[in-house]
Design a protein around this motif. Structure first.
Motif, short mmCIF file in Angstrom:
data_model
loop_
_atom_site.label_atom_id
_atom_site.label_comp_id
_atom_site.label_asym_id
_atom_site.label_seq_id
_atom_site.Cartn_x
_atom_site.Cartn_y
_atom_site.Cartn_z
N ASP A 171 15.35 1.57 77.47
CA ASP A 171 15.23 0.91 78.76
C ASP A 171 15.04 -0.61 78.56
N PRO B 109 14.17 7.05 76.06
CA PRO B 109 13.93 8.00 77.14
C PRO B 109 13.21 9.25 76.63
N ALA C 40 18.22 12.97 81.92
CA ALA C 40 17.64 12.58 83.20
C ALA C 40 18.59 11.67 83.97
N PRO C 41 18.73 11.86 85.29
CA PRO C 41 19.61 11.00 86.10
C PRO C 41 19.23 9.52 86.05
N SER C 42 17.97 9.22 85.77
CA SER C 42 17.51 7.83 85.77
C SER C 42 18.22 6.98 84.72
N GLN D 161 21.25 6.64 84.40
CA GLN D 161 22.42 6.03 85.03
C GLN D 161 22.06 4.74 85.77
N ASP D 162 20.78 4.45 85.92
CA ASP D 162 20.33 3.26 86.64
C ASP D 162 20.39 2.05 85.70
N VAL E 153 17.37 -0.13 84.93
CA VAL E 153 16.35 0.42 84.04
C VAL E 153 16.89 0.60 82.63
N TYR E 154 18.10 1.16 82.52
CA TYR E 154 18.75 1.38 81.22
C TYR E 154 20.05 0.57 81.18
N TYR F 42 23.08 1.86 78.74
CA TYR F 42 23.39 3.29 78.62
C TYR F 42 24.88 3.56 78.64
#
Length: 427
Positions: A222, A228, A233-235, A237-238, A241-242, A245
């Protein structure tokens, strides 16, 4: 193994550069499947998987003679709870709760084994649900606690095992584990201790592995530099935050069947799921092929500690020692113990090269017997790799700032002995 044939394998003894152990891309995510025991030698494994740091899967034929495969499993491939309770019912085991996140792992507790089995049976009857959560028996040192049990025999491919050779010698710890867990239990995203190799054999059940080649984890961090907990985790894809990725490769995916062994290369981060009620045997190990990676890992860990407590550097007289203590509390080893680790490994090989093996040592399951099995040229390879790492350690400024008077022999003397042993062996 035919030792004469093995000793003549010149490819095995080539002194590869450390750059050959770097990250790589597996074409199409393919992982080799090793089917036949008789046609696959240690030198094949060394050349094709250890040195290039490639994963592979060994078929169930490699484990079919293990006592645990015969006795720990029912006729329909399920855990044999009655047998396990008879043998280990009074043991106390470490159990993690897969439904709870604690920092970047799962919280653990110690439970009587018979209580864990009772929970597991009820969990299955209740359609894999429990108010206690999904509990996973992890990191059980069963071999150390029950050395006389007929559980398994370490395959020759994993026999050059410096971690367990050293920790057995000092009788403090080991890196041999049993895992047992119900369908749905899992292990969060991580790389193994000291960036070691690992092998994992399914006694029963099936696992799903998500593997990222060494270096790919950098894209999964992140914006604060943290890895992670769950790479699915779907997060992730943000982008806020990442942020990197989308630059990462898709993971290499393996579905491991009952009896099969998965080899995980050094420094590969992974996440693992039990697709069925599963029991596995796991080892972590380091040898001449990846000890340089372990040394790089320790330097990175110390640098991270130094950054964290840099503001106390000037007022603290023993700042460098405190950094070592913090690193050891986090990783399990500091620079002086790493020196002693290299010393034990080196001295065992020097002893075999200089004195050979007596009949009693040859007949036992000892480190020196294992060294002899792999051959004298393998011992020379180990010493050459030890010399490289020990030379780097001796020149390291953080190492030189420590009180080294307790080290026996001094690093310079050990290096001289290593080089002399290598020269004599190659005459």
């Amino acid at each position: 193994m035919d030792r004469a044939t093995f000793a003549c394998s010149t490819a095995f003894f080539r002194d590869y550069n450390s750059s050959s152990q770097g990250a790589f891309c597996l074409p199409g995510g393919h992982v080799d499947f090793i089917e036949k025991v008789d046609s696959f030698t240690y030198s094949d494994f060394f050349r094709d998987y250890l040195i290039p740091n490639h994963p592979c899967i060994f078929s169930a034929k490699f484990t079919e003679d293990w006592g645990s495969r015969r006795n720990w499993v029912t006729w329909d491939g399920k855990p044999n709870f009655d047998h396990l309770l008879q043998k280990f019912g009074e043991a106390v085991v470490p159990v993690a709760n897969c439904d709870v996140k604690e920092y970047n792992s799962n919280p653990k507790e110690q439970l009587p084994f018979k209580e864990y089995v009772k929970y597991w049976k009820e969990y299955i009857k209740n359609d894999y649900r429990s108010s206690r959560g999904c509990l996973y028996l992890k990191d059980w040192h069963l071999s150390r606690a029950f050395p006389d049990q007929d559980v398994y025999t370490t395959p020759v491919y994993f026999s050059s095992d410096w971690l367990n050779e050293y920790w057995d010698a000092i009788a403090v710890d080991d890196y041999r584990f049993v895992y047992m867990g119900p369908k749905g239990s899992w292990t969060p995203f991580h790389a193994d201790v000291f960036r070691s190799y690992s092998w994992s054999a399914n006694i029963c059940g099936r696992k799903k592995w998500l593997l990222y080649p060494a270096g790919q984890e950098e894209y999964l961090k992140d914006r604060h530099g943290n890895l992670p907990f769950d790479v699915t985790a779907p997060s992730l894809q943000d982008k806020s935050v990442y942020p990197r990725y989308n630059q990462s490769q898709p993971p290499v995916e393996i579905v491991q069947e009952a009896g099969e062994i998965v080899f995980i290369p050094s420094g590969w981060h992974h996440q693992v799921y039990n697709l069925e009620d599963t029991i596995s045997i796991n080892h972590n190990w380091v040898n001449g092929c990846n000890v340089a990676i372990m040394w790089c890992f320790l330097q990175d860990e110390l640098a991270a500690v130094q950054r964290e407590i840099n503001e106390w550097k000037d007022p603290m007289d023993d700042w460098h020692l405190q950094c070592q203590l913090i690193m050891k509390s986090c990783t399990g080893i500091d620079y002086k113990e790493f020196y002693n680790f290299l010393k034990v490994i080196a001295e065992n090989r020097i002893s075999v090269l200089e004195n050979g093996l007596d009949d009693e040592a040859s007949a036992k399951n000892t480190p020196k017997a294992a060294i002899s099995t792999l051959g004298m040229l393998h011992a020379v390879f180990d010493l050459k790799r030890t010399v490289k790492v020990l030379t780097s350690l001796s020149a390291n400024e953080d190492f030189k700032k420590l009180d080294l008077t307790s080290l026996s022999p001094p690093p310079e003397a050990l290096l001289h002995h290593l080089k002399a042993a290598i020269d004599t062996a190659l005459l």
